[in-house]
Design a protein around this motif. Structure first.
Motif, short mmCIF file in Angstrom:
data_model
loop_
_atom_site.label_atom_id
_atom_site.label_comp_id
_atom_site.label_asym_id
_atom_site.label_seq_id
_atom_site.Cartn_x
_atom_site.Cartn_y
_atom_site.Cartn_z
N SER A 57 0.80 -1.22 0.18
CA SER A 57 -0.01 -0.01 0.13
C SER A 57 0.97 1.24 0.01
O SER A 57 1.88 1.15 0.35
N ALA A 58 0.47 2.41 -0.28
CA ALA A 58 0.86 3.49 -0.41
C ALA A 58 1.36 4.01 1.21
O ALA A 58 2.62 4.44 1.20
N ASP A 59 0.97 3.42 2.09
CA ASP A 59 1.29 3.61 3.36
C ASP A 59 2.52 2.91 3.80
O ASP A 59 3.59 3.56 4.57
N GLU A 60 2.51 1.86 3.48
CA GLU A 60 3.61 0.75 3.69
C GLU A 60 4.93 1.27 2.93
O GLU A 60 5.79 1.21 3.28
N GLN A 61 4.58 1.89 1.47
CA GLN A 61 5.65 2.18 0.84
C GLN A 61 6.26 3.58 1.39
O GLN A 61 7.42 3.59 1.45
N ARG A 62 5.41 4.50 1.77
CA ARG A 62 6.01 5.69 2.40
C ARG A 62 6.93 5.31 3.79
O ARG A 62 7.66 5.88 4.04
N ALA A 63 6.18 4.36 4.83
CA ALA A 63 6.90 4.04 5.89
C ALA A 63 8.13 3.42 5.39
O ALA A 63 9.31 3.89 6.34
N TRP A 64 8.40 2.52 4.64
CA TRP A 64 9.55 2.00 4.07
C TRP A 64 10.47 3.19 3.76
O TRP A 64 11.66 3.05 4.16
N MET A 65 10.15 3.96 2.98
CA MET A 65 11.02 5.23 2.42
C MET A 65 11.39 5.77 3.50
O MET A 65 12.83 6.22 3.83
N THR A 66 10.61 6.25 4.56
CA THR A 66 11.15 7.16 5.73
C THR A 66 12.02 6.43 6.72
O THR A 66 12.92 7.14 7.23
N GLY A 67 11.83 5.05 6.52
CA GLY A 67 12.99 4.11 7.64
C GLY A 67 14.15 4.16 6.86
O GLY A 67 15.28 3.96 7.62
N GLN A 68 14.25 3.92 5.56
CA GLN A 68 15.44 3.61 4.73
C GLN A 68 16.23 4.81 4.36
O GLN A 68 17.42 4.49 3.80
N LEU A 69 15.44 5.75 3.64
CA LEU A 69 16.38 6.79 2.98
C LEU A 69 16.17 8.19 3.78
O LEU A 69 15.31 8.25 4.52
N GLN A 70 17.15 8.98 3.29
CA GLN A 70 17.35 10.22 3.71
C GLN A 70 17.31 11.41 2.93
O GLN A 70 17.91 11.07 1.83
N PRO A 71 16.21 12.09 2.97
CA PRO A 71 16.05 13.24 2.06
C PRO A 71 17.04 14.35 1.99
O PRO A 71 17.73 14.92 2.98
N TYR A 72 17.75 14.60 0.89
CA TYR A 72 18.60 15.67 0.64
C TYR A 72 18.17 16.72 -0.25
O TYR A 72 17.80 16.39 -1.39
N ARG A 73 17.91 18.04 -0.01
CA ARG A 73 17.65 19.12 -0.93
C ARG A 73 18.87 19.33 -1.82
O ARG A 73 20.16 19.27 -1.31
N VAL A 74 18.53 19.27 -3.02
CA VAL A 74 19.53 19.39 -4.03
C VAL A 74 20.08 21.08 -4.22
O VAL A 74 18.89 21.67 -4.49
N GLU A 75 21.12 21.40 -4.22
CA GLU A 75 21.40 22.81 -4.42
C GLU A 75 22.53 22.80 -5.49
O GLU A 75 23.45 22.08 -5.35
N PRO A 76 22.73 24.13 -6.21
CA PRO A 76 23.98 24.15 -6.66
C PRO A 76 24.89 24.83 -5.91
O PRO A 76 24.71 25.26 -4.87
N LEU A 77 25.89 24.97 -6.25
CA LEU A 77 27.45 25.38 -5.59
C LEU A 77 27.06 26.95 -4.94
O LEU A 77 27.52 27.34 -4.16
N ASP A 78 26.28 27.61 -5.95
CA ASP A 78 26.07 28.92 -5.39
C ASP A 78 25.12 29.07 -4.35
O ASP A 78 24.63 30.22 -4.08
N GLY A 79 24.37 27.96 -4.20
CA GLY A 79 23.11 28.00 -2.88
C GLY A 79 21.58 28.08 -3.31
O GLY A 79 20.92 28.09 -2.58
N SER A 80 21.57 28.70 -4.65
CA SER A 80 20.12 28.87 -5.14
C SER A 80 19.26 27.61 -5.05
O SER A 80 19.92 26.35 -5.64
N THR A 81 18.26 27.51 -4.58
CA THR A 81 17.38 26.13 -4.52
C THR A 81 16.43 25.85 -5.55
O THR A 81 15.75 25.14 -5.72
N GLU A 82 16.07 26.97 -6.26
CA GLU A 82 15.16 26.95 -7.51
C GLU A 82 15.86 26.74 -8.75
O GLU A 82 16.68 27.31 -8.93
N GLY A 83 15.44 25.93 -9.67
CA GLY A 83 15.64 25.49 -10.75
C GLY A 83 14.68 25.72 -11.83
O GLY A 83 13.64 26.27 -11.75
N LEU A 84 14.78 24.94 -13.11
CA LEU A 84 13.81 24.90 -14.16
C LEU A 84 13.37 23.45 -14.44
O LEU A 84 14.32 22.66 -14.71
#
Length: 405
Positions: free
Chosen positions: A128-155
């Motif tokens: 189920s989506a809840d099982e998949q979400r729970a597995w993701m939050t247990g196994q994975l770490q989110p990282y915000r992707v940024e360019p080296l200049d620090g801006s977070t918005e792209g295209l």
């Protein structure tokens, strides 16, 4: 698959609303094909490796938790900043099973860090989506992707697989050839330009006998080459028809030049979207060849059969796995490795996208940390979405957690 993106202008508010509703319906309908097509394969691929129960905590508990301790990671042109799951817009609402199709495909050629997790990814195909979400939050770490200049918005832009009609032999109406790579392609770099292919006897001689089929419209041939792949219904000499895929097989290695950009420079139009370009072509048939020659790059194809399972997916991307409509993106490989699950947030103005996608392709115009091309699928509605999609973007990579010490 190597493709290029054509810049497009934004549609007016009055005309965009109906398109957005149609596009959302299109994206939803395309998912059904993929779910049905992949479920048998997912069952066959399931491993006996059990899920890691201790890490599979409920999503409500882990989504608001602080990120696991760890430094900012350097990745080519980007840096990855660890963040809590609560930073991901719409994470609680995404129907994750639709993205799981693309993830299972990525597990055919996974990045090294995901190899241990792929048996669990396959097992969760039926979760189920809840099982998949729970597995993701247990196994994975989110990282915000940024360019080296620090801006977070792209295209965010889009691409798709055209659906075209062709004939195996030239006819009175179908005269525009599509070619396999010439035998001399590797001996001359760059090979002949688009204009030289059309005008030099030695270039034409090198391509003689390499024709796959013929289109009626040279602009359709250009679109096919820009997208890098397409579905073509070919009429054979005996009148029978069959649907095949023409996949990228090489190029003449000349630089890509946007015909929309050329028309803007000429002052010929202000709307560089495909509808705008085609309207200009209809008014200026005597200048079409000049427009085509402004882009010296030519793409060569190989013909591939389309089985029912193949038809439920797009062409193979640069990762080497078939693309999933609405869930595969092209990225800059120097910033995000192929096969990485990515959270994508792009709030419009054309369409609101907050979803799990997989980095499975690249493109010559896809350069930079926060830059992605969204695979919309195939056919006219996908083309409408891809041709007009140009909006702000934020990305988060979802990377396996480091073991606790």
């Amino acid at each position: 698959m190597v493709h290029h993106t054509i810049s497009s202008s934004r549609p007016s508010a009055s005309s965009a609303s109906s398109r957005i509703r149609s596009m959302n319906r299109f994206l939803g309908a395309s998912r059904v094909w993929v779910v049905v097509a992949l479920i048998v394969g997912a069952l066959a691929a399931c491993s006996s490796v059990p899920l890691s129960e201790p890490d599979a905590a409920p999503a409500e508990a882990t989504a608001s938790a602080a990120p696991a301790p760890g430094p900012v990671l350097a990745q080519g042109r980007s840096r990855w900043v660890p963040v809590p799951w609560s930073e991901l817009p719409g994470f609680a609402d995404d129907p994750l099973h639709e993205a799981w199709n693309a993830w299972v495909r990525s597990c055919e050629r996974p990045p090294a860090a995901f190899v241990p997790l792929c048996p669990q990814v396959r097992r969760l195909m039926l979760g189920s989506a809840d099982e998949q979400r729970a597995w993701m939050t247990g196994q994975l770490q989110p990282y915000r992707v940024e360019p080296l200049d620090g801006s977070t918005e792209g295209l965010l832009t889009g691409y798709y697989e055209p659906l075209l009609e062709a004939t195996r032999q030239p006819t009175a109406t179908h005269t525009v050839p599509l070619y396999r790579p010439p035998a001399t392609l590797a001996s001359r770099r760059p090979w002949y330009s688009r204009q030289e292919i059309d005008t030099l006897p030695e270039a034409l001689a090198a391509l003689r006998g390499r024709e796959i089929g013929y289109l009626a419209d040279p602009v359709d041939a250009l679109v096919l080459q820009i997208q890098g792949s397409g579905r073509v219904r070919i009429t054979e000499s005996d009148g029978s028809q069959r649907l095949v895929r023409l996949a990228f097989a090489g190029s003449n290695e000349h630089p890509y030049r946007s015909v929309g950009g050329w028309l803007l420079q000429q002052g010929a139009l202000r709307d560089a979207s495909w509808p705008g370009i085609r309207a200009w072509v209809a008014r200026n048939p005597h200048r079409v060849q000049e427009m085509l020659w402004s882009n010296p790059r030519t793409i060569f194809f190989r013909e591939e059969p389309l089985s029912p399972l193949d038809a439920a997916f797009g062409p193979r991307g640069a990762q080497g796995v078939p693309l999933t409509p609405g869930r595969s993106i092209a990225v800059d490989r120097e910033s995000i490795p192929y096969g990485t699950p990515v959270w994508l947030a792009s709030p419009g103005p054309l369409v609101d996208l907050k979803r799990l996608v997989l980095a499975q392709d690249t493109g010559s115009a896809i350069v930079g940390a926060v830059r992605a091309d969204f695979f919309a699928g195939w056919g006219p509605e996908a083309g409408e979405l891809a041709g007009r999609l140009k909006q702000p973007l934020r990305l988060w990579v979802l990377w396996p957690r480091q073991p606790s010490r």
